[in-house]
Design a protein around this motif. Structure first.
Motif, mmCIF file in Angstrom:
data_model
loop_
_atom_site.group_PDB
_atom_site.id
_atom_site.type_symbol
_atom_site.label_atom_id
_atom_site.label_comp_id
_atom_site.label_asym_id
_atom_site.label_seq_id
_atom_site.Cartn_x
_atom_site.Cartn_y
_atom_site.Cartn_z
ATOM 1 N N ASN A 18 0.822 -1.213 0.000
ATOM 2 C CA ASN A 18 0.000 0.000 0.000
ATOM 3 C C ASN A 18 0.861 1.271 0.000
ATOM 4 O OD1 ASN A 18 0.945 -0.294 2.654
ATOM 5 N ND2 ASN A 18 -0.914 0.603 3.534
ATOM 6 N N TYR A 19 2.135 1.138 -0.362
ATOM 7 C CA TYR A 19 3.058 2.274 -0.270
ATOM 8 C C TYR A 19 2.615 3.471 -1.126
ATOM 9 C CZ TYR A 19 7.023 5.329 -0.776
ATOM 10 O OH TYR A 19 7.804 6.455 -0.798
ATOM 11 N N LEU A 20 2.190 3.242 -2.345
ATOM 12 C CA LEU A 20 1.856 4.362 -3.227
ATOM 13 C C LEU A 20 0.707 5.193 -2.678
ATOM 14 C CD1 LEU A 20 2.257 2.639 -6.703
ATOM 15 C CD2 LEU A 20 3.843 4.209 -5.587
ATOM 16 N N THR A 21 -0.344 4.548 -2.202
ATOM 17 C CA THR A 21 -1.459 5.316 -1.626
ATOM 18 C C THR A 21 -1.065 5.910 -0.281
ATOM 19 O OG1 THR A 21 -2.391 3.281 -0.707
ATOM 20 C CG2 THR A 21 -3.281 4.032 -2.807
ATOM 21 N N TRP A 22 -0.284 5.161 0.499
ATOM 22 C CA TRP A 22 0.174 5.661 1.793
ATOM 23 C C TRP A 22 1.022 6.924 1.611
ATOM 24 C CZ3 TRP A 22 5.094 6.277 3.857
ATOM 25 C CH2 TRP A 22 5.170 6.501 5.237
ATOM 26 N N ALA A 23 1.961 6.890 0.685
ATOM 27 C CA ALA A 23 2.835 8.042 0.453
ATOM 28 C C ALA A 23 2.034 9.253 -0.014
ATOM 29 C CB ALA A 23 3.916 7.689 -0.567
ATOM 30 N N SER A 24 1.058 9.013 -0.858
ATOM 31 C CA SER A 24 0.199 10.106 -1.312
ATOM 32 C C SER A 24 -0.581 10.705 -0.142
ATOM 33 C CB SER A 24 -0.763 9.583 -2.383
ATOM 34 O OG SER A 24 -1.640 10.582 -2.801
ATOM 35 N N ASP A 25 -1.123 9.856 0.707
ATOM 36 C CA ASP A 25 -1.858 10.333 1.894
ATOM 37 C C ASP A 25 -0.950 11.125 2.825
ATOM 38 O OD1 ASP A 25 -4.227 9.162 1.044
ATOM 39 O OD2 ASP A 25 -3.950 7.343 2.235
ATOM 40 N N VAL A 26 0.266 10.636 3.047
ATOM 41 C CA VAL A 26 1.226 11.333 3.922
ATOM 42 C C VAL A 26 1.503 12.731 3.373
ATOM 43 C CG1 VAL A 26 3.643 11.390 4.673
ATOM 44 C CG2 VAL A 26 2.319 9.291 4.906
ATOM 45 N N GLU A 27 1.798 12.825 2.089
ATOM 46 C CA GLU A 27 2.108 14.130 1.496
ATOM 47 C C GLU A 27 0.942 15.102 1.652
ATOM 48 O OE1 GLU A 27 3.211 12.986 -2.483
ATOM 49 O OE2 GLU A 27 5.341 12.967 -1.967
ATOM 50 N N ILE A 28 -0.265 14.619 1.440
ATOM 51 C CA ILE A 28 -1.449 15.485 1.539
ATOM 52 C C ILE A 28 -1.634 15.995 2.973
ATOM 53 C CG2 ILE A 28 -3.978 15.486 1.432
ATOM 54 C CD1 ILE A 28 -3.644 13.509 -0.981
ATOM 55 N N VAL A 29 -1.547 15.093 3.938
ATOM 56 C CA VAL A 29 -1.758 15.494 5.337
ATOM 57 C C VAL A 29 -0.653 16.444 5.805
ATOM 58 C CG1 VAL A 29 -1.875 14.675 7.718
ATOM 59 C CG2 VAL A 29 -3.105 13.453 5.927
ATOM 60 N N LEU A 30 0.597 16.106 5.495
ATOM 61 C CA LEU A 30 1.689 16.977 5.940
ATOM 62 C C LEU A 30 1.650 18.336 5.247
ATOM 63 C CD1 LEU A 30 4.692 14.521 6.409
ATOM 64 C CD2 LEU A 30 3.032 15.346 8.085
#
Length: 177
Positions: A18-30
Motif C-alpha cells: 500500500n506504499y503508493l497510496t500511503w505516500a500520497s496520503d502522507v504528502e497530503i496530510v503533511l
C-alpha cells in the motif's frame, strides 16, 4: 485512554503493497499541516530550512502511520527526510510490480462484465488511480473509448449511438448511461 490517537488513513504495511497510496496520503496530510518540507532533505549547498519541531512532528506522523515491524526497523532514524527517503528507496520499486497488474486489469476491463454502471465506473476509476500513482495518466477519451468498445455484442447499436453523441468527458458519458 487519553493518549490514544486515531490514524487518518491505514498504516504502511510491512510488505509495502500500500506504499503508493500511503505516500500520497502522507504528502497530503503533511502539506495541510504545513510541515511537508520536513520530508525534503537539505544539501550542502542548500541546507534544509526545517525547524527541529517540524521535523519531530513529521517524524512522529510517519512513524504513527507505519506498522510495528517497520517502526522497529527504522527506530534509529531521527530525521523525517531520511526516513521518507529510506522508505521510498525500499518500496518505490513496487510500482513496477503494481503497474503491470493495473495495465492488465485495464486490458481485461469490459463494460459488459458488470451488472451496473456504478460497479463498472468504480472499477475503472480504481484502475486509473493505480495507474496514475504509477505515473501513467488515463485521459477522458481513453476512458470513453474503453467503455464504448467493451459493450456487450447485443448492445453494439447503443455503443454507436453514444459515439455519435460525441462525448468529450467521461463523467458525461457515465451520466448518460
Amino acid at each position: 485512554m487519553t493518549g490514544i490517537v486515531s490514524r487518518e488513513f491505514p498504516e504502511l504495511t510491512q510488505d509495502g503493497l500500500n506504499y503508493l497510496t500511503w505516500a500520497s496520503d502522507v504528502e497530503i496530510v503533511l502539506e495541510g499541516r504545513c510541515i511537508k518540507d520536513a520530508l525534503i532533505a537539505g544539501t550542502p549547498t542548500a541546507p534544509s530550512k526545517t525547524i527541529p519541531a517540524d521535523n519531530a512532528k513529521a517524524l512522529h506522523f510517519l512513524r504513527h502511520h507505519m506498522c510495528e515491524t517497520l517502526k522497529n526497523e527504522y527506530m534509529a532514524e531521527r530525521s523525517a527526510s531520511a526516513l521518507w527517503t529510506a522508505l521510498n528507496k525500499r518500496f518505490y520499486r513496487l510500482k513496477y510490480t503494481i503497474q503491470p497488474q493495473a495495465e492488465a486489469d485495464w486490458i481485461r476491463l469490459r463494460f459488459a462484465d458488470f451488472k451496473t454502471v456504478g460497479e463498472y465506473n468504480s472499477r475503472l476509476h480504481r484502475i486509473c488511480t493505480i495507474l496514475q500513482l504509477c505515473g501513467t495518466s488515463t485521459t477522458d477519451q481513453q476512458k470513453i473509448d474503453k467503455t464504448l468498445s467493451t459493450f456487450h455484442p447485443d448492445n453494439i447499436q447503443s455503443s454507436r449511438n453514444f459515439r455519435q453523441e460525441g462525448f468529450t468527458e467521461y463523467a458525461a458519458l457515465i451520466d448518460a448511461l
